[in-house]
Design an enzyme around this catalytic site. Structure first.
Site, mmCIF file in Angstrom:
data_model
loop_
_atom_site.group_PDB
_atom_site.id
_atom_site.type_symbol
_atom_site.label_atom_id
_atom_site.label_comp_id
_atom_site.label_asym_id
_atom_site.label_seq_id
_atom_site.Cartn_x
_atom_site.Cartn_y
_atom_site.Cartn_z
ATOM 1 C CB SER A 4 -4.608 1.318 3.840
ATOM 2 O OG SER A 4 -3.603 0.884 2.974
ATOM 3 N NE ARG A 39 2.570 -1.723 9.178
ATOM 4 C CZ ARG A 39 1.467 -1.613 8.452
ATOM 5 N NH1 ARG A 39 1.514 -1.892 7.154
ATOM 6 N NH2 ARG A 39 0.333 -1.216 8.987
ATOM 7 C CB SER A 71 -0.961 0.009 1.191
ATOM 8 O OG SER A 71 -2.053 -0.847 0.942
ATOM 9 C CE LYS A 93 -4.692 1.718 -0.404
ATOM 10 N NZ LYS A 93 -4.053 0.413 -0.321
#
Length: 280
Positions: free
Chosen positions: A127, A265, A79, A82
């Site tokens: 997302s 993350r 993602s 994106k």
């Protein structure tokens, strides 16, 4: 005969441009300083994961990482694409504006956040995979390839058959150094995009805006052969300094719960920025 000469000239011009572009990127990286940070490795290991945290200090042209070898290994963009998908959507008019609404089709989705109508910023921040699959399908494989090439984003394998998931599975790859190079060119107005698109993306990518710093970026998550790979890429503005980051992580034998891995993350990236005393 004239046609052959013309084609040869065109090929030479394109080749020279590509070579010059590569030389510029190589020169920029070769002049930079790379500093190994064992403290980053400690942060990673303490979270039962493996991988690399890469931070780039724009003002001092310096990279910091616990694992520069990992940072040059390509992974699915997931993602994090994106960011690029939004840019291309805006540039092509597939995404009309920041007030564009992605309609929920009423069906159950992977995330509850996707089960509602979403404006662009929310689709990005939540997302929403179905939202961006719709964008990619409307852009189409040919235009997507052209824009990705012009934006110099990773090494993506795009065709009509995989146009709605090439960033989630398959052979498309981008590494941490490339992620930061792309974000740096975005930040420095070196991408071939309009000021309008840049202005919209500034709001779309914004995660936190405090009195001490402004944080922008995107996470990403892919699952290949039952191995989760996670991203957090972006940049942080602190007074007159800018730091770019690209964190790529994997769970060790998937011993960490998915929800914990998802949060890790961002957490390890912020911990590394604190280690560098970028933030408190």
């Amino acid at each position: 005969m004239k046609i052959c000469k013309l084609l040869f000239l065109i090929v030479c011009i394109v080749s020279c441009k590509d070579q010059k572009r590569t030389e510029i990127l190589s020169e920029s990286k070769s002049n930079s300083t790379k500093i190994n940070k064992s403290e980053f490795q400690t942060i990673i290991e303490s979270n039962n994961i493996k991988g690399s945290i890469l931070i780039y200090d724009l003002n001092n042209n310096t990279y910091y990482s616990n694992n520069f070898k990992w940072a040059t290994h390509g992974n699915l963009p997931a993602s994090t694409f994106k960011i690029t998908n939004s840019i291309i959507g805006l540039e092509t008019g597939v995404i009309k504006s920041d007030s564009t609404i992605f309609k929920w089709d009423g069906e159950e989705k992977w995330s509850n956040f996707w089960e509602q109508d979403l404006v662009l910023r929310d689709a990005f921040q939540f997302s929403c995979v179905p939202c961006y699959q719709e964008v990619a399908a409307k852009i189409g494989a040919q235009r997507m390839n052209e824009y990705v090439e012009n934006l110099q984003y990773g090494n993506l394998k795009i065709n009509a058959d995989n146009i709605t998931d090439f960033w989630l599975k398959g052979d498309s790859r981008i590494n941490q150094m490339q992620q930061i190079d792309f974000l740096k060119r975005y930040f420095n107005d070196q991408l071939p995009i309009s000021k309008r698109t840049k202005h919209i993306m500034q709001d779309v990518m914004l995660i936190e805006n405090t009195t001490d710093y402004k944080l922008s970026g995107k996470t990403g998550l892919s699952n290949s052969n039952n191995q989760y790979n996670g991203w957090f890429v972006g940049f942080i503005e602190v007074k007159n300094h800018v730091y770019f980051f690209a964190t790529n992580l994997e769970a060790i034998n998937n011993k960490i719960e998915l929800n914990d891995f998802i949060h890790t993350r961002k957490e390890v990236t912020l911990a590394a920025l604190k280690e560098l005393r970028v933030i408190k």
